[in-house]
Design a protein around this motif. Structure first.
Motif, PDB file in Angstrom:
ATOM      1  N   SER A  27      14.044   6.915   2.452  1.00 25.54           N
ATOM      2  CA  SER A  27      13.984   5.567   1.931  1.00 25.54           C
ATOM      3  C   SER A  27      13.057   4.634   3.016  1.00 25.54           C
ATOM      4  O   SER A  27      12.511   3.777   2.758  1.00 25.54           O
ATOM      5  N   LEU A  28      13.303   4.926   4.310  1.00 25.33           N
ATOM      6  CA  LEU A  28      12.582   4.360   5.436  1.00 25.33           C
ATOM      7  C   LEU A  28      13.419   2.984   5.363  1.00 25.33           C
ATOM      8  O   LEU A  28      12.867   1.896   5.899  1.00 25.33           O
ATOM      9  N   LEU A  29      14.240   2.487   4.653  1.00 22.43           N
ATOM     10  CA  LEU A  29      14.944   1.369   4.631  1.00 22.43           C
ATOM     11  C   LEU A  29      16.304   1.169   5.642  1.00 22.43           C
ATOM     12  O   LEU A  29      17.102   0.172   5.321  1.00 22.43           O
ATOM     13  N   GLY A  43      14.779  -6.271  14.799  1.00 22.77           N
ATOM     14  CA  GLY A  43      14.808  -7.238  13.991  1.00 22.77           C
ATOM     15  C   GLY A  43      14.310  -6.984  12.535  1.00 22.77           C
ATOM     16  O   GLY A  43      13.732  -6.139  12.328  1.00 22.77           O
ATOM     17  N   PRO A  44      14.760  -8.235  11.896  1.00 22.89           N
ATOM     18  CA  PRO A  44      14.529  -8.126  10.494  1.00 22.89           C
ATOM     19  C   PRO A  44      13.048  -7.751   9.939  1.00 22.89           C
ATOM     20  O   PRO A  44      12.770  -7.336   8.647  1.00 22.89           O
ATOM     21  N   GLU A  45      12.241  -8.106  10.836  1.00 18.63           N
ATOM     22  CA  GLU A  45      10.558  -7.985  10.285  1.00 18.63           C
ATOM     23  C   GLU A  45      10.382  -6.605  10.169  1.00 18.63           C
ATOM     24  O   GLU A  45       9.357  -6.126   9.397  1.00 18.63           O
ATOM     25  N   CYS A  50       8.934  -2.024   6.690  1.00 20.65           N
ATOM     26  CA  CYS A  50       9.025  -0.579   6.028  1.00 20.65           C
ATOM     27  C   CYS A  50       9.260  -0.677   4.603  1.00 20.65           C
ATOM     28  O   CYS A  50       8.946   0.378   3.818  1.00 20.65           O
ATOM     29  N   LYS A  51       9.761  -1.593   3.831  1.00 15.43           N
ATOM     30  CA  LYS A  51       9.710  -1.937   2.611  1.00 15.43           C
ATOM     31  C   LYS A  51       8.270  -1.676   2.007  1.00 15.43           C
ATOM     32  O   LYS A  51       8.433  -1.165   0.759  1.00 15.43           O
ATOM     33  N   LYS A  52       7.242  -1.924   2.713  1.00 13.02           N
ATOM     34  CA  LYS A  52       5.932  -1.871   2.136  1.00 13.02           C
ATOM     35  C   LYS A  52       5.646  -0.375   1.870  1.00 13.02           C
ATOM     36  O   LYS A  52       4.425  -0.076   1.400  1.00 13.02           O
TER      37      LYS A  52
END
Ligand code: ADP
Length: 169
Positions: A27-29, A43-45, A50-52
């Protein structure tokens, strides 16, 4: 710069190298283990980027920036979940070899690998270490002029000894 392979005990999130490799899932999530540690330190960035990416297949690798990490890039590779079939070894080999290819495409000259698949994915550590070293040594042999510094990172002294035994015989 010369090609080089080094072994060390370290927390991979602290290393000032061009790229650290993440033992990600398809998933890379994000996840546990080294994946969780990398996302927490970056950090969250990192998750946003990764979501993209639309996930990643087993044995393949994708690259992102490293955000708050001291490294410049994170290469996310998806190791096999150990089953004992011959496919495991080929997929693990391609995690290392393909990550080095992707690194070279991005002008990366120093990289650190954790023991991909040797945590919750259950790959026996001695076998995984042998494949890791073989893939890295082959890549370096096939790219003699490139100048890649490869760091193989063990997370414990015990894991380090597995590599030591392999290299010293
Ligand atoms: P996988 O799902 O691919 O098995 P894990 O994250 O469970 O991935 O474990 C992979 C390896 O990474 C294990 O050998 C584990 O000890 C190691 N590891 C966990 N955290 C770190 C860290 N912060 N730095 C380096 N290695 C780590």
């Amino acid at each position: 710069m010369k090609n080089e392979i080094k072994f060390m005990v370290a927390d991979i999130t602290t290393l000032e190298v061009d790229a650290i490799v993440n033992a990600a899932n398809k998933s890379l999530l994000g996840g546990g283990g080294v994946d969780g540690a990398i996302h927490a330190a970056a950090g969250p960035e990192l998750l946003e980027e990764c979501k993209k990416l639309g996930g990643c297949e087993t044995g393949h690798s994708k690259i992102t920036k490293a955000y708050d990490l001291p490294a410049k890039y994170v290469i996310h590779t998806v190791g096999p979940i150990y089953t004992g079939s011959s496919r495991d070894a080929a997929e693990l080999y391609s995690c290392y070899y393909g990550s080095l290819d992707l690194a070279a495409e991005n002008d990366i000259h120093s990289i650190a690998f954790p023991g991909i698949s040797t945590g919750v994915y259950g790959y026996p550590k001695a076998e995984a270490a042998q494949i890791a070293v073989k893939a890295v040594v082959n890549w370096l042999d096939e790219h003699k002029e490139y100048g890649m510094q490869v760091n193989i990172v063990a997370y414990s002294k015990e894991d380090y000894k597995v590599y030591e035994k392999l290299v010293r015989g």
